[in-house]
Design an enzyme around this catalytic site. Structure first.
Site, PDB file in Angstrom:
ATOM      1  N   HIS A  55      55.192  48.732  28.065  1.00  0.00           N
ATOM      2  CA  HIS A  55      54.521  48.589  26.773  1.00  0.00           C
ATOM      3  C   HIS A  55      53.644  49.985  26.034  1.00  0.00           C
ATOM      4  O   HIS A  55      53.720  49.376  24.783  1.00  0.00           O
ATOM      5  CB  HIS A  55      53.647  47.500  27.135  1.00  0.00           C
ATOM      6  CG  HIS A  55      52.930  46.775  25.664  1.00  0.00           C
ATOM      7  ND1 HIS A  55      53.404  45.847  25.384  1.00  0.00           N
ATOM      8  CD2 HIS A  55      51.527  46.350  24.921  1.00  0.00           C
ATOM      9  CE1 HIS A  55      53.306  45.640  23.941  1.00  0.00           C
ATOM     10  NE2 HIS A  55      51.370  46.220  24.076  1.00  0.00           N
ATOM     11  N   HIS A  78      54.215  39.917  20.644  1.00  0.00           N
ATOM     12  CA  HIS A  78      53.248  39.353  21.464  1.00  0.00           C
ATOM     13  C   HIS A  78      54.104  38.011  22.461  1.00  0.00           C
ATOM     14  O   HIS A  78      53.297  37.054  22.579  1.00  0.00           O
ATOM     15  CB  HIS A  78      51.501  38.611  21.332  1.00  0.00           C
ATOM     16  CG  HIS A  78      50.451  38.888  21.033  1.00  0.00           C
ATOM     17  ND1 HIS A  78      49.105  38.129  21.837  1.00  0.00           N
ATOM     18  CD2 HIS A  78      50.110  40.657  22.118  1.00  0.00           C
ATOM     19  CE1 HIS A  78      48.478  38.822  22.172  1.00  0.00           C
ATOM     20  NE2 HIS A  78      49.176  40.559  22.257  1.00  0.00           N
TER      21      HIS A  78
END
Length: 745
Positions: free
Chosen positions: A49, A96
């Site tokens: 990430h 998200h």
């Protein structure tokens, strides 16, 4: 003083998501075995990430330069382009996904909050938001639960924060049953020369934290986003952050006011990896270091451990490097807005991050090796076509029969949740706050926001048909970029740049990485053609569920967020038919093609088929033609042909204008291919009768294919003189299908 705490092992490293090789590399960088806090820092900063370790090599192949660009991809928190009149536009899209799949309301809400902070931390005021959402089969109760939570989370946060949601897209497919996708995009405006960078220049300058207190929410959130979802992922619920839009509104206004004091050296929001990320990235960018006193960080819970404070992803927080001696200017601003602001450290010239807790050194790590391009691992994975391509290769249109009842077939196709109105969703979003939005009553293919004080507007869209990318990653990604550009052009804008949100499965799966490699190639080819450089974005791997020993990645979904500029508001083009008697034309070629169409999936239940026909040069020529037609005031409406084919395109223009139509299909072409095929590079336009000859002359000169379809009528839909029913029946289907599906459960 050396960092103390018990030393770590390879087993601890693997539990934190690192590999044994990475653990050895960390020991080499440190010159010793790291303690747990230090290893936690590396684990989040080297997570997929944060580090993009499996994607950065390929991302660097994308076009990153253009006439409008003010910063290159990766230089700042968001892309920044020059839009003229002394203004610049900051914009970015991010995912998200994992948090939203576990806790849909807060996952989606904090996704919106985070992307807006990326914009205003650069000094730009957010003026618009868009989103791209993917859910499983709408009939599933679990899908409906996730959908209700996500939509409410986006709506509540955006509405309270005061930024309109002006557009987006929503798709439903069983591949997203477990792994939904929530991609949020923000657009902001800033005057030239008033931006702020995420830097930490000037040893001796104080480091401040401002905004919400730090809690235990979101700890290891970056690591959580860098792993497959499993049946036990719900136990990771603490990794989902909790948002407060009212606090973010205060932080926005205070930050923009603080910038004007001239006291800020650099500023960065705290997103993934929290304090760890902002301190390391700001220091690495300036080749400086920091001494941070964690006991000075305002916390929501007592006795938080150092690694918890460092890794917390609590929302609505900013890290600021202030000019020494000018701290009071910032304290005064943040006190005015009732925001807590504390000095927690100082910039150093050591290149190291030294974290203290009550005077004890708990972690001492070099800044540069933590960040992208500074020493974080970079990998190139093996890749090969997945087995399902063998099924795609078996597809042959000749094996598909043309339905006898085309009216009933049209109703089945048009009722697809991927085609009908998403009114139930967008009515929960405030699209008119700040009064800059255009086209709410007369929709366009893309969203439009006027720039007050000028005669121009921004045009924005998010696009990706993941079925196309699944069938052919290279061509499908080219189509995603091209459709985004086509939507902007049909609205009267000129494409300027893109941001992307690359949603894929596990990169260690050769089939998934094959999709990723080829999607990047396709995206790059199309961006070069349309002169739309990539300003940045987000890579989201591990959108893949592991349930009962089965691994199911989502369809590859490289969502394109594209920004365009409308230089003259009089060029704003809508998709609605305007007047009875207007002529309807198709620009572009029709092909004997139903591959990957909603029609093929819904009516014939064919899961594997070829990507729709697409030629990049044809696409470019059509878009150039549409630009000329709009500027010359030749056409009344423009609407691109996409999901559902020509039939859906015509009905949407009819519904928007409250007119019917009478058209003829093309001879020599399968009727289902003409009605429902989704071959690309086609636009339906309407014109006044008196401009027909001029239209022909103009298109003949530039050698663009066109065909007269028919005309706009007062009511009713006719195709080849066959009655397809009253407009009201199609409106009922269009507006109420999703509502009825939700209410029936």
């Amino acid at each position: 003083m050396e960092a103390t705490q018990a030393l770590t092992t390879v087993e601890i490293a693997e539990n934190l998501g690192l590999t044994s090789d990475e653990f050895e590399k960390i020991k080499s960088i440190m010159g010793r075995v790291p303690n747990f806090t230090e290893l936690s820092i590396f684990s989040v900063m080297w997570s997929e990430h944060c580090s993009y370790k499996n994607s950065i090599t390929l991302l660097k192949t994308l076009p990153r330069e253009g006439e409008h660009l003010l910063v290159e991809a990766g230089e700042e928190n968001a892309g920044l382009i020059d839009i003229g009149d002394g203004l610049a536009c900051a914009f970015k899209i991010e995912s998200h996904n994992h948090p939203s799949a576990i806790e849909p309301y807060q996952g989606a809400a904090t996704g919106v909050g985070g992307i807006h902070r990326d914009i205003f931390t650069m000094g730009a005021r957010p003026i618009a938001a868009l989103n791209s959402l993917r859910f499983g089969k709408i009939e599933n109760k679990h899908t409906q639960h996730l959908m209700r939570g996500v939509v409410k989370g986006i709506g509540d946060y955006g509405n309270c924060f005061g930024v309109p949601t002006i557009g987006g897209e929503v798709y439903f497919d069983e591949c997203y049953n477990q792994n939904i996708l929530v991609n949020a995009m923000s657009i902001g405006i800033v005057k030239d020369g008033e931006t702020v960078s995420a830097i930490a220049d000037g040893p001796g300058n104080p480091v401040l934290i401002v905004g919400s207190a730090t809690g235990k929410d979101g700890i290891h959130g970056a690591t959580f986003a860098s792993a497959d979802l499993t049946e036990d992922s719900a136990e990771d619920l603490p990794a989902v952050q909790v948002g407060d839009p009212f606090q973010e509104k205060l932080l926005l206004e205070a930050s923009l006011e603080a910038i004007k004091t001239g006291a800020i050296v650099g500023m960065q929001d705290m997103g993934a990896a929290g304090i760890t990320c902002s301190t390391s990235e700001m220091s690495a960018k300036s080749k400086t270091g920091m001494k941070i006193h964690l006991d000075k960080v305002p916390t929501r819970q007592a006795n938080m451990k150092p690694f918890e404070i460092l890794l917390s992803e609590s929302q609505e927080r900013m890290l600021i490097v202030c000019k020494k001696g000018q701290e009071q200017k910032l304290y005064d601003v943040f006190d005015k807005w009732d925001l807590e602001c504390e000095e927690i450290g100082v910039v150093t010239d050591t290149g190291r991050l030294e974290y203290y807790d009550n005077g004890n050194l708990v972690a001492d790590v070099p800044a540069e090796p933590l960040v992208l391009g500074g020493g974080a691992p970079i990998y190139s994975r093996d890749y090969a076509p997945a087995a399902y391509f063998q099924e795609i290769n078996k597809y042959d249109i000749k094996n598909i029969s043309v339905p006898k009842d085309l009216v009933q077939t049209a109703k089945e196709v048009f009722a697809s949740p991927n085609i009908v109105s998403k009114k139930w969703i967008y009515e929960q979003y405030d699209s008119m706050v700040r009064t800059n939005s255009m086209g709410t009553n007369s929709p366009s293919d893309a969203s439009v926001v006027r720039l007050k004080g000028t005669n121009k507007a921004l045009v924005a869209t998010v696009d990706c048909n993941s079925s196309y990318v699944h069938a052919d990653p290279l061509t499908g990604a080219m189509i995603a970029v091209s459709e985004a550009a086509r939507n902007i052009v049909c609205t009267g804008g000129v494409p300027a740049a893109i941001t992307n949100c690359l949603n894929f499965g596990n990169p260690y799966d050769p089939g998934v990485y094959f999709q990723f490699v080829n999607a990047i190639k396709g995206m790059g080819l199309a961006c070069e053609k349309f002169n739309t450089p990539v300003t940045g974005g987000n890579v989201s791997f591990y959108n893949q569920s592991v349930y009962k020993d089965s691994k199911e990645p989502v369809y590859p979904t490289p969502t394109i967020g594209m920004l365009g500029v409308m230089e003259d508001l009089s060029n704003h083009m809508t998709l609605d038919f305007k007047e009875e008697g207007d002529l309807i034309y198709l620009l572009g070629k029709n092909y004997e093609d139903i591959g990957c169409s909603e029609y093929l999936k819904i009516v014939h239940k064919v899961k594997y088929s070829s990507v729709p026909v697409f030629y990049l040069e044809e696409e470019f020529a059509i878009q150039e033609a549409v630009k000329d037609l709009i500027k010359s005031k030749m056409i009344q409406s423009a609407h691109d042909v996409s999901e559902g084919g020509i039939f859906t395109c015509l009905v949407e223009s009819a519904l928007s204008g409250n007119f019917g139509f009478s058209v003829s299909s093309e001879e020599g072409l399968r009727k289902d291919a003409w009605l429902f095929g989704e071959s690309q590079s086609r636009v339906v336009v309407s014109i006044k009768k008196e401009k027909e000859a001029a239209l022909h002359n103009m298109l003949d000169k530039i050698n663009v294919s066109y065909k007269k379809l028919g005309l706009v009528e007062e009511k009713g839909l006719k195709i080849d003189n066959q009655d397809f029913g009253a407009l009201s029946s199609w409106r009922e289907l269009y507006e109420n299908t999703i509502v009825n599906k939700l209410e029936s459960e």
